[in-house]
Every structure is written in structure tokens, then in C-alpha cells.
Design a protein around this motif. Structure first.
Motif, PDB file in Angstrom:
ATOM      1  N   ARG A   1       0.816  -1.222   0.000  1.00 58.37           N
ATOM      2  CA  ARG A   1       0.000   0.000   0.000  1.00 58.37           C
ATOM      3  C   ARG A   1       0.850   1.272   0.000  1.00 58.37           C
ATOM      4  NH1 ARG A   1      -5.054  -1.469   0.310  1.00 58.37           N
ATOM      5  NH2 ARG A   1      -5.697  -3.206   1.635  1.00 58.37           N
ATOM      6  N   LEU A   2       2.152   1.133   0.143  1.00 56.20           N
ATOM      7  CA  LEU A   2       3.023   2.313   0.201  1.00 56.20           C
ATOM      8  C   LEU A   2       3.408   2.776  -1.199  1.00 56.20           C
ATOM      9  CD1 LEU A   2       5.482   1.172   3.032  1.00 56.20           C
ATOM     10  CD2 LEU A   2       3.384   2.516   3.262  1.00 56.20           C
ATOM     11  N   SER A   3       3.749   4.058  -1.305  1.00 58.20           N
ATOM     12  CA  SER A   3       4.240   4.572  -2.594  1.00 58.20           C
ATOM     13  C   SER A   3       5.647   4.023  -2.852  1.00 58.20           C
ATOM     14  CB  SER A   3       4.298   6.097  -2.547  1.00 58.20           C
ATOM     15  OG  SER A   3       5.375   6.503  -1.714  1.00 58.20           O
ATOM     16  N   GLY A   4       6.124   4.193  -4.086  1.00 58.24           N
ATOM     17  CA  GLY A   4       7.465   3.721  -4.435  1.00 58.24           C
ATOM     18  C   GLY A   4       8.535   4.360  -3.555  1.00 58.24           C
ATOM     19  N   GLY A   5       8.413   5.656  -3.344  1.00 58.85           N
ATOM     20  CA  GLY A   5       9.408   6.354  -2.529  1.00 58.85           C
ATOM     21  C   GLY A   5       9.392   5.852  -1.093  1.00 58.85           C
ATOM     22  N   GLU A   6       8.164   5.597  -0.590  1.00 57.04           N
ATOM     23  CA  GLU A   6       8.070   5.068   0.774  1.00 57.04           C
ATOM     24  C   GLU A   6       8.662   3.657   0.844  1.00 57.04           C
ATOM     25  OE1 GLU A   6       4.111   7.471   2.338  1.00 57.04           O
ATOM     26  OE2 GLU A   6       3.850   5.623   1.207  1.00 57.04           O
ATOM     27  N   GLN A   7       8.419   2.866  -0.194  1.00 56.24           N
ATOM     28  CA  GLN A   7       8.967   1.507  -0.191  1.00 56.24           C
ATOM     29  C   GLN A   7      10.501   1.537  -0.192  1.00 56.24           C
ATOM     30  OE1 GLN A   7       7.208  -1.522  -2.663  1.00 56.24           O
ATOM     31  NE2 GLN A   7       5.243  -0.487  -2.700  1.00 56.24           N
ATOM     32  N   GLN A   8      11.085   2.460  -0.958  1.00 56.84           N
ATOM     33  CA  GLN A   8      12.553   2.515  -0.960  1.00 56.84           C
ATOM     34  C   GLN A   8      13.049   2.989   0.403  1.00 56.84           C
ATOM     35  OE1 GLN A   8      14.822   0.981  -2.032  1.00 56.84           O
ATOM     36  NE2 GLN A   8      15.773   1.873  -3.844  1.00 56.84           N
ATOM     37  N   ARG A   9      12.267   3.829   1.076  1.00 58.78           N
ATOM     38  CA  ARG A   9      12.693   4.258   2.414  1.00 58.78           C
ATOM     39  C   ARG A   9      12.569   3.114   3.421  1.00 58.78           C
ATOM     40  NH1 ARG A   9       9.769   9.206   3.968  1.00 58.78           N
ATOM     41  NH2 ARG A   9       8.449   9.112   2.124  1.00 58.78           N
ATOM     42  N   VAL A  10      11.595   2.210   3.203  1.00 55.63           N
ATOM     43  CA  VAL A  10      11.522   1.000   4.042  1.00 55.63           C
ATOM     44  C   VAL A  10      12.770   0.133   3.788  1.00 55.63           C
ATOM     45  CG1 VAL A  10      10.269  -1.159   4.473  1.00 55.63           C
ATOM     46  CG2 VAL A  10       9.000   0.980   4.172  1.00 55.63           C
ATOM     47  N   ALA A  11      13.146   0.006   2.518  1.00 51.70           N
ATOM     48  CA  ALA A  11      14.344  -0.782   2.199  1.00 51.70           C
ATOM     49  C   ALA A  11      15.590  -0.165   2.851  1.00 51.70           C
ATOM     50  CB  ALA A  11      14.518  -0.891   0.688  1.00 51.70           C
ATOM     51  N   LEU A  12      15.634   1.162   2.872  1.00 53.30           N
ATOM     52  CA  LEU A  12      16.748   1.850   3.541  1.00 53.30           C
ATOM     53  C   LEU A  12      16.726   1.587   5.037  1.00 53.30           C
ATOM     54  CD1 LEU A  12      17.080   5.625   2.667  1.00 53.30           C
ATOM     55  CD2 LEU A  12      18.854   3.899   2.511  1.00 53.30           C
ATOM     56  N   ALA A  13      15.520   1.650   5.627  1.00 56.91           N
ATOM     57  CA  ALA A  13      15.392   1.389   7.065  1.00 56.91           C
ATOM     58  C   ALA A  13      15.829  -0.036   7.379  1.00 56.91           C
ATOM     59  CB  ALA A  13      13.943   1.631   7.513  1.00 56.91           C
ATOM     60  N   ARG A  14      15.542  -0.947   6.450  1.00 55.31           N
ATOM     61  CA  ARG A  14      15.984  -2.340   6.649  1.00 55.31           C
ATOM     62  C   ARG A  14      17.517  -2.410   6.713  1.00 55.31           C
ATOM     63  NH1 ARG A  14      14.076  -6.447   2.078  1.00 55.31           N
ATOM     64  NH2 ARG A  14      15.344  -4.987   0.894  1.00 55.31           N
ATOM     65  N   LEU A  15      18.169  -1.600   5.878  1.00 50.81           N
ATOM     66  CA  LEU A  15      19.639  -1.547   5.935  1.00 50.81           C
ATOM     67  C   LEU A  15      20.113  -0.982   7.276  1.00 50.81           C
ATOM     68  CD1 LEU A  15      21.057  -0.060   2.606  1.00 50.81           C
ATOM     69  CD2 LEU A  15      21.117  -2.420   3.387  1.00 50.81           C
ATOM     70  N   LEU A  16      19.395   0.044   7.752  1.00 57.22           N
ATOM     71  CA  LEU A  16      19.797   0.649   9.031  1.00 57.22           C
ATOM     72  C   LEU A  16      19.670  -0.351  10.166  1.00 57.22           C
ATOM     73  CD1 LEU A  16      18.133   4.158   8.606  1.00 57.22           C
ATOM     74  CD2 LEU A  16      20.591   3.681   8.685  1.00 57.22           C
ATOM     75  N   VAL A  17      18.635  -1.205  10.102  1.00 50.44           N
ATOM     76  CA  VAL A  17      18.466  -2.234  11.131  1.00 50.44           C
ATOM     77  C   VAL A  17      19.581  -3.267  11.020  1.00 50.44           C
ATOM     78  CG1 VAL A  17      16.983  -4.156  11.873  1.00 50.44           C
ATOM     79  CG2 VAL A  17      15.973  -1.911  11.387  1.00 50.44           C
ATOM     80  N   LYS A  18      19.918  -3.616   9.803  1.00 49.27           N
ATOM     81  CA  LYS A  18      20.914  -4.672   9.582  1.00 49.27           C
ATOM     82  C   LYS A  18      22.339  -4.247   9.936  1.00 49.27           C
ATOM     83  CE  LYS A  18      22.554  -8.102   6.337  1.00 49.27           C
ATOM     84  NZ  LYS A  18      22.483  -8.756   5.041  1.00 49.27           N
TER      85      LYS A  18
END
Ligand SMILES: Nc1ncnc2c1ncn2[C@@H]1O[C@H](COP(=O)(O)OP(=O)(O)OP(=O)(O)O)[C@@H](O)[C@H]1O
Length: 216
Positions: free
Chosen positions: A137-154
Motif C-alpha cells: 500500500r506504500l508509494s514507491g518512494g516510501e517503499q525505498q525508504r523501508v528498504a533503507l530502514a531495513r539496511l539501518l536495522v541490519k
């Protein structure tokens, strides 16, 4: 941190690039630029163990990762590497928190504080409190920011980003590059394949590919 030594890639009789010798240090952010088809993604995939070079070595802390067996490859992917793709590579039917926790799950030290790490990472990418939303349900930009947040967690020590801003508007692209820059300033080595001049200009150095060879 990463030393690429006389690396070549051929497909049949076609040489994509040859004798590539470069190093990427901790804290360095490097742009891979060059025409479409010149082999930027292929080099990232060789460093990320998704593809194999035809000859040469890729040393990580002195060890040749191109010779890694399945166990060493798994540990390298788990403990060292973070990937950011143009198409986000998220689990679309899962919620935001579940996508981020995937990055923490394999390592106990991260798993034990994963709720806090997820909240902190989402705050850093401007998605505070969005844990329970479904990714599709997220926009493309939001999805890439989720992917970035995943990197920050990792918390990887090496990030490979393949056209990470290719599908984003200016504001989202800025967030992505700002966070990658922060990660590099915290000691991470970051390698970005990009056609975007603004991304290139934020990097510390540039590797320019030509067709069939890579030049300084
Ligand atoms: N397994 C393969 N077999 C044959 N050719 C391949 C294979 N994988 C990649 N190639 C070719 O290698 C070339 C380089 O592809 P690559 O995706 O690395 O380029 P790129 O510089 O990242 O391009 P773009 O900027 O368009 O993403 C392409 O011509 C591609 O078709």
C-alpha cells in the motif's frame, strides 16, 4: 576493505570488462557510472556473490570472496552485506515492521532489540510509526525508504546499491542519498551504480565504465 584485483567478466566471446583493479575503503562512498550495459550491475553482483567473475579476485579484509563456499557466502551475506535495489526487493504482502525484522532475525545481537531498532530506523527515514502498514500500500518512494530502514536495522559494513534512486522523485532520492552518506560516514563502505548525476556528485569517488572496459 574491498580490493578488486584484475577482475574480468566475459560472456562467451564477449568481454564485459577486464583487468578491473580498485579498492573501496571503510567510510568511502563510490559511484559506478557508465552507459547502460557497460556492466555496473554485474560488478555489484560479483561483489555481492550473486555472480562470479571470469578471473581475478575480490578481497574482503584480505580474503578472496570469489572462492567462498556456501557457508562462507551465507555468513558474508548475513553479517557484512547490505543490498539496495531499484525495485526495493521487499516482501510486499508483509507489513513494514516484518520487512525490517527480517534484517535483524539472523543475528541475536540485533534480534534482541529489534522493536527499538525498527522504530529508530523508521524515524530516520521519515516513516515513524508506520510499522503496521502493508508494504504494497506504500508509494514507491516510501517503499525505498523501508528498504533503507531495513539496511539501518541490519547495520552492514558494505552496502551495494543498484540504481537506488532510479524510480524516485527528487525528495525521496535525497533521503536515500542522505542516509547512504550517513552510513558511509559511520564507517560503512558504499558502492552505488547510478545514472543520476546528483547521486554521483555526493560520492567520494567515481568509477567510470566504458563499454568493454573500465577506465579511471
Ligand atoms: N548471464 C549473462 N549472460 C550473458 N550476458 C549477460 C549476462 N548477465 C548480464 N549480461 C549482459 O552484460 C551486460 C551488462 O549488464 P549490466 O546489467 O551489468 O549493465 P549495467 O551497466 O548495470 O546497465 P544498466 O545501466 O542498464 O543497468 C548487458 O549487455 C547484459 O545483457
Amino acid at each position: 576493505m574491498i580490493e578488486i584485483v584484475k577482475l574480468s567478466k566475459t560472456f562467451g566471446t564477449r568481454t564485459l570488462w577486464s583487468d578491473v583493479t580498485r579498492s573501496v575503503s571503510r567510510g568511502e562512498m563510490v559511484a559506478l557510472v557508465g552507459p547502460s550495459g557497460s556492466g555496473k550491475s554485474t560488478l555489484l553482483n560479483c561483489i555481492g556473490l550473486l555472480d562470479k567473475p571470469s578471473s581475478g579476485q575480490i578481497l574482503y579484509e584480505g580474503k578472496d570472496i570469489t572462492g567462498f563456499g556456501p557457508r562462507e557466502s551465507r555468513l558474508f551475506r548475513r553479517d557484512v552485506l547490505g543490498y539496495l535495489f531499484q525495485n526495493y526487493a521487499l516482501i510486499e504482502n508483509a507489513d513494514v515492521a516484518a520487512n525490517l525484522k527480517v534484517a535483524a532475525a539472523p543475528r541475536r545481537s540485533l534480534r534482541d532489540r529489534s522493536d527499538a531498532a525498527v522504530a529508530e530506523a523508521l524515524g530516520r527515514v521519515g516513516l515513524a510509526g508506520r510499522q503496521t502498514e502493508k508494504v504494497h500500500r506504500l508509494s514507491g518512494g516510501e517503499q525505498q525508504r523501508v528498504a533503507l530502514a531495513r539496511l539501518l536495522v541490519k547495520q552492514p559494513s558494505l552496502v551495494l546499491a543498484d540504481e537506488p534512486t532510479g524510480a524516485l522523485d527528487h525528495d525521496n532520492a535525497t533521503v536515500v542519498v542522505d542516509i547512504l552518506r550517513e552510513m558511509s560516514e559511520a564507517g560503512c563502505a558504499v558502492v552505488i551504480a547510478t545514472h543520476d548525476d546528483r547521486v554521483r556528485d555526493r560520492c567520494d569517488s567515481v568509477f567510470a565504465f566504458q563499454n568493454e572496459a573500465m577506465a579511471a
